[in-house]
Structure formats: C-alpha cells, structure tokens
Enzyme design. Structure first.
Site, PDB file in Angstrom:
ATOM      1  N   LYS A  13     -23.642 -11.876  70.357  1.00  0.00           N
ATOM      2  CA  LYS A  13     -24.422 -11.025  71.264  1.00  0.00           C
ATOM      3  C   LYS A  13     -24.368  -9.561  70.802  1.00  0.00           C
ATOM      4  CE  LYS A  13     -21.935 -12.347  74.825  1.00  0.00           C
ATOM      5  NZ  LYS A  13     -21.005 -13.306  74.191  1.00  0.00           N
ATOM      6  N   ARG A  88     -22.398 -12.786  84.315  1.00  0.00           N
ATOM      7  CA  ARG A  88     -21.522 -13.857  83.845  1.00  0.00           C
ATOM      8  C   ARG A  88     -21.138 -14.812  84.961  1.00  0.00           C
ATOM      9  NH1 ARG A  88     -19.129 -10.729  79.391  1.00  0.00           N
ATOM     10  NH2 ARG A  88     -17.837 -12.128  78.170  1.00  0.00           N
ATOM     11  N   ARG A 127     -12.732 -11.477  63.788  1.00  0.00           N
ATOM     12  CA  ARG A 127     -13.521 -10.264  64.064  1.00  0.00           C
ATOM     13  C   ARG A 127     -12.670  -9.008  63.885  1.00  0.00           C
ATOM     14  NH1 ARG A 127     -16.726  -9.985  69.453  1.00  0.00           N
ATOM     15  NH2 ARG A 127     -14.728 -10.677  70.285  1.00  0.00           N
ATOM     16  N   ARG A 155      -9.556  -6.612  68.410  1.00  0.00           N
ATOM     17  CA  ARG A 155      -9.516  -6.506  69.864  1.00  0.00           C
ATOM     18  C   ARG A 155      -8.304  -7.239  70.430  1.00  0.00           C
ATOM     19  NH1 ARG A 155     -15.526  -7.951  71.984  1.00  0.00           N
ATOM     20  NH2 ARG A 155     -14.310  -9.186  73.442  1.00  0.00           N
ATOM     21  N   ARG A 166     -11.380 -17.563  77.393  1.00  0.00           N
ATOM     22  CA  ARG A 166     -12.736 -16.999  77.572  1.00  0.00           C
ATOM     23  C   ARG A 166     -13.798 -18.091  77.458  1.00  0.00           C
ATOM     24  NH1 ARG A 166     -11.934 -12.746  73.069  1.00  0.00           N
ATOM     25  NH2 ARG A 166     -14.198 -12.451  73.119  1.00  0.00           N
TER      26      ARG A 166
HETATM   27  P1  AP5 Z   1     -19.988 -10.681  68.143  1.00  0.00           P
HETATM   28  O1  AP5 Z   1     -21.370 -10.219  67.845  1.00  0.00           O
HETATM   29  O2  AP5 Z   1     -18.945  -9.629  68.344  1.00  0.00           O
HETATM   30  O3  AP5 Z   1     -20.005 -11.745  69.344  1.00  0.00           O
HETATM   31  P2  AP5 Z   1     -20.203 -11.549  70.894  1.00  0.00           P
HETATM   32  O4  AP5 Z   1     -21.064 -12.659  71.384  1.00  0.00           O
HETATM   33  O5  AP5 Z   1     -20.643 -10.150  71.216  1.00  0.00           O
HETATM   34  O6  AP5 Z   1     -18.701 -11.828  71.341  1.00  0.00           O
HETATM   35  P3  AP5 Z   1     -17.751 -11.113  72.380  1.00  0.00           P
HETATM   36  O7  AP5 Z   1     -16.375 -11.669  72.101  1.00  0.00           O
HETATM   37  O8  AP5 Z   1     -17.898  -9.628  72.379  1.00  0.00           O
HETATM   38  O9  AP5 Z   1     -18.272 -11.695  73.704  1.00  0.00           O
HETATM   39  P4  AP5 Z   1     -17.514 -11.869  74.979  1.00  0.00           P
HETATM   40  O10 AP5 Z   1     -18.631 -12.193  75.878  1.00  0.00           O
HETATM   41  O11 AP5 Z   1     -16.384 -12.822  74.972  1.00  0.00           O
HETATM   42  O12 AP5 Z   1     -16.775 -10.455  75.159  1.00  0.00           O
HETATM   43  P5  AP5 Z   1     -17.147  -9.137  75.969  1.00  0.00           P
HETATM   44  O13 AP5 Z   1     -16.803  -7.972  75.141  1.00  0.00           O
HETATM   45  O14 AP5 Z   1     -18.497  -9.245  76.573  1.00  0.00           O
HETATM   46  O15 AP5 Z   1     -19.539 -11.662  66.952  1.00  0.00           O
HETATM   47  C1  AP5 Z   1     -18.246 -12.238  66.933  1.00  0.00           C
HETATM   48  C2  AP5 Z   1     -17.772 -12.355  65.475  1.00  0.00           C
HETATM   49  O16 AP5 Z   1     -18.621 -13.295  64.803  1.00  0.00           O
HETATM   50  C3  AP5 Z   1     -17.868 -11.046  64.677  1.00  0.00           C
HETATM   51  O17 AP5 Z   1     -16.785 -10.961  63.801  1.00  0.00           O
HETATM   52  C4  AP5 Z   1     -19.193 -11.163  63.920  1.00  0.00           C
HETATM   53  O18 AP5 Z   1     -19.165 -10.444  62.705  1.00  0.00           O
HETATM   54  C5  AP5 Z   1     -19.278 -12.657  63.700  1.00  0.00           C
HETATM   55  N1  AP5 Z   1     -20.659 -13.140  63.723  1.00  0.00           N
HETATM   56  C6  AP5 Z   1     -21.655 -12.740  64.559  1.00  0.00           C
HETATM   57  N2  AP5 Z   1     -22.783 -13.417  64.288  1.00  0.00           N
HETATM   58  C7  AP5 Z   1     -22.463 -14.271  63.273  1.00  0.00           C
HETATM   59  C8  AP5 Z   1     -23.226 -15.257  62.558  1.00  0.00           C
HETATM   60  N3  AP5 Z   1     -24.517 -15.473  62.848  1.00  0.00           N
HETATM   61  N4  AP5 Z   1     -22.598 -15.952  61.572  1.00  0.00           N
HETATM   62  C9  AP5 Z   1     -21.287 -15.725  61.288  1.00  0.00           C
HETATM   63  N5  AP5 Z   1     -20.518 -14.792  61.929  1.00  0.00           N
HETATM   64  C10 AP5 Z   1     -21.118 -14.092  62.917  1.00  0.00           C
HETATM   65  O19 AP5 Z   1     -16.120  -9.269  77.203  1.00  0.00           O
HETATM   66  C11 AP5 Z   1     -14.731  -9.111  76.995  1.00  0.00           C
HETATM   67  C12 AP5 Z   1     -14.025  -9.274  78.340  1.00  0.00           C
HETATM   68  O20 AP5 Z   1     -14.470  -8.255  79.265  1.00  0.00           O
HETATM   69  C13 AP5 Z   1     -14.258 -10.592  79.081  1.00  0.00           C
HETATM   70  O21 AP5 Z   1     -13.411 -11.633  78.624  1.00  0.00           O
HETATM   71  C14 AP5 Z   1     -13.955 -10.176  80.524  1.00  0.00           C
HETATM   72  O22 AP5 Z   1     -12.570 -10.083  80.745  1.00  0.00           O
HETATM   73  C15 AP5 Z   1     -14.550  -8.772  80.586  1.00  0.00           C
HETATM   74  N6  AP5 Z   1     -15.963  -8.777  81.006  1.00  0.00           N
HETATM   75  C16 AP5 Z   1     -17.035  -8.369  80.269  1.00  0.00           C
HETATM   76  N7  AP5 Z   1     -18.167  -8.531  80.963  1.00  0.00           N
HETATM   77  C17 AP5 Z   1     -17.816  -9.054  82.159  1.00  0.00           C
HETATM   78  C18 AP5 Z   1     -18.556  -9.483  83.304  1.00  0.00           C
HETATM   79  N8  AP5 Z   1     -19.896  -9.387  83.336  1.00  0.00           N
HETATM   80  N9  AP5 Z   1     -17.870  -9.979  84.350  1.00  0.00           N
HETATM   81  C19 AP5 Z   1     -16.520 -10.076  84.336  1.00  0.00           C
HETATM   82  N10 AP5 Z   1     -15.762  -9.710  83.283  1.00  0.00           N
HETATM   83  C20 AP5 Z   1     -16.408  -9.201  82.203  1.00  0.00           C
END
Ligand code: AP5
Length: 208
Positions: A13, A88, A127, A155, A166
């Site tokens: 994402k 979410r 990552r 992270r 997660r």
């Molecule tokens: P990346 O692009 O970073 O993936 P992502 O989908 O953004 O993953 P996140 O881990 O950031 O998502 P998340 O939803 O768990 O975390 P968030 O920060 O929102 O890619 C991941 C890796 O893969 C990278 O190394 C990249 O280079 C690689 N990659 C990407 N595309 C690729 C491809 N096509 N091929 C190969 N490699 C690839 O949330 C974190 C925490 O915050 C949550 O756990 C929760 O505690 C809290 N939180 C956030 N939002 C909420 C909410 N709405 N409600 C409640 N809690 C929340």
C-alpha cells in the site's frame, strides 16, 4: 479522486501510494505514518498508540477515526485524497461514510491489493525505511542504495511475531469490510503479487 488503498500488511500500500500520488495529485494519508509520527513526537495519541502498534494490534477506533476525520477536513483534501490503512474496521468504514455524506462528497474507488499470506512475513521482516525521505526499501526486493545503508531503519512492528498478529487482525477485522465497498460498486481488486511497476500499472488500469 477520493480513494482508499486496502490490503494485508506488506501488500504494498505504501509503496504504491508513493507511486500514485503524483499521477492523481492528491495527498497520501497513511494512518500508520500518522500514528508513528505521534509516537515519535511523544504526543498523548502517540503514548496511547505505541503499545498497540508494537503488539500488532489495532489502535482503538475512537482515536483513529478522530485523527482521520480531522485530516480529511483540511484544505489540501478538498479535491481528493488517498487513504492508506484506513478504514480497518466496520466502525471506521461507517464513520468515514458518514463524514463524506455530511460533506456531500463520495468515495470514487477502493483498491484492494491482494497478496497471499505466505509472502507477507518475508516482505515485512525485510522492509527497511529511510527516516529522512520516507522511502520504503526491502533487503532483497529493493535494496537501499549504498550511500544510505547506515541510516535505514526497521519498524518496531516489523518482527515476525507482530507481523503474524497484524495479519490475523487483517483477516478478522479488515477483510470483513471489503463486501461493504463491493456492494457500493466501487471496489477494484488488484493482484499485488508482481513487481511494483506491474502492480502500479494494474492499479492505474483498474481506476480508469
Ligand atoms: P509496503 O509498501 O511498506 O507495504 P504496506 O502494505 O504499506 O505495509 P504496512 O506494513 O505499512 O501495512 P500495515 O497496514 O500493516 O501497516 P500500517 O503502517 O498501516 O511494502 C512492504 C515491503 O514489501 C517493503 O519492504 C516493500 O519494499 C516490499 N514490497 C512492496 N511491494 C512489493 C512488490 N510488489 N514485490 C516485492 N516487494 C514489495 O499500520 C501499522 C500499525 O498502526 C497497525 O498495526 C496498527 O497498530 C496501527 N494502525 C494503522 N492504521 C490503523 C487503523 N486504521 N486503525 C487502527 N490501527 C491502525
């Protein structure tokens, strides 16, 4: 364009949002980034969110909803936004719907990036992020350039244990909201198990 990127942790994402915002000229609003900034700044929100995030749990709806509704009310979101990581949960989806209805606007698209569970742990644990630019790398799939090797960070929630928590939360809380958007006819499903450039092309096509 008012749109949402949804998908499991590590689906890409953040990677895709960074590639798409220039095309659509809309702000990228990542709730994960906003919460991490609050943790780093030591705000009340950050102190409350930190433990949930490290354990791979969701931060309580009331905190996240208030944060997002305030953010999308800002002037730079007047003609659109790209939400990443929100909603979410069902209450978050309903609160967003209500806020948009109150503003007499509507979502244009919800893009679901699908990646099978078996690829997720490797993506997450490999990552690395550049704290200066926000750029996202992967030790194997997108290695950081030599000149920034020393400053990239992992992270705190990118451990295997937190990743599995997660992923479980994604399946129990987030995947059930997908039919809510399918029923509205705005869901676009994209296979995220391909090179990032190919995934970007798929999303762009799906949005046409
Ligand atoms: P990346 O692009 O970073 O993936 P992502 O989908 O953004 O993953 P996140 O881990 O950031 O998502 P998340 O939803 O768990 O975390 P968030 O920060 O929102 O890619 C991941 C890796 O893969 C990278 O190394 C990249 O280079 C690689 N990659 C990407 N595309 C690729 C491809 N096509 N091929 C190969 N490699 C690839 O949330 C974190 C925490 O915050 C949550 O756990 C929760 O505690 C809290 N939180 C956030 N939002 C909420 C909410 N709405 N409600 C409640 N809690 C929340």
């Amino acid at each position: 364009m008012r749109m949402i990127l949804v998908g499991p942790p590590g689906a890409g994402k953040g990677t895709q949002a960074a590639r798409l915002v220039d095309t659509y000229q809309i702000p990228h609003i990542s709730t994960g980034d906003m919460l991490r900034a609050a943790v780093n700044e030591g705000t009340e929100l950050g102190k409350c969110a930190d433990g949930y995030m490290q354990r791979g749990e969701l931060v309580p709806d009331s905190l996240v909803i208030a944060m997002v509704i305030e953010r999308i009310g800002k002037a730079d979101c007047a003609s659109g936004f790209m939400l990443d990581g929100f909603p979410r949960t069902r209450p978050q989806a309903e609160a967003l719907d209500q806020a948009l209805q109150d503003a007499n606007v509507a979502l244009d698209a919800v893009v679901l990036i699908s990646v099978p569970d078996e690829f997720i742990v490797k993506r997450i644990t490999g990552r690395r992020c550049d704290p200066d630019t926000g750029e996202i790398y992967h030790l194997e799939f997108r290695p950081p350039p030599d000149d920034i090797q020393d400053r990239v960070i992992q992270r705190k929630d990118d451990t295997e244990e937190a990743c599995l928590a997660r992923l479980a939360k994604y399946h129990s809380e987030t995947a059930p909201i997908i039919p809510f958007y399918r029923d509205q006819g705005i869901l676009r499903e994209v296979d995220g198990n391909a090179a990032p450039t190919d995934v970007t092309a798929r999303i762009t096509t799906a949005l046409q």
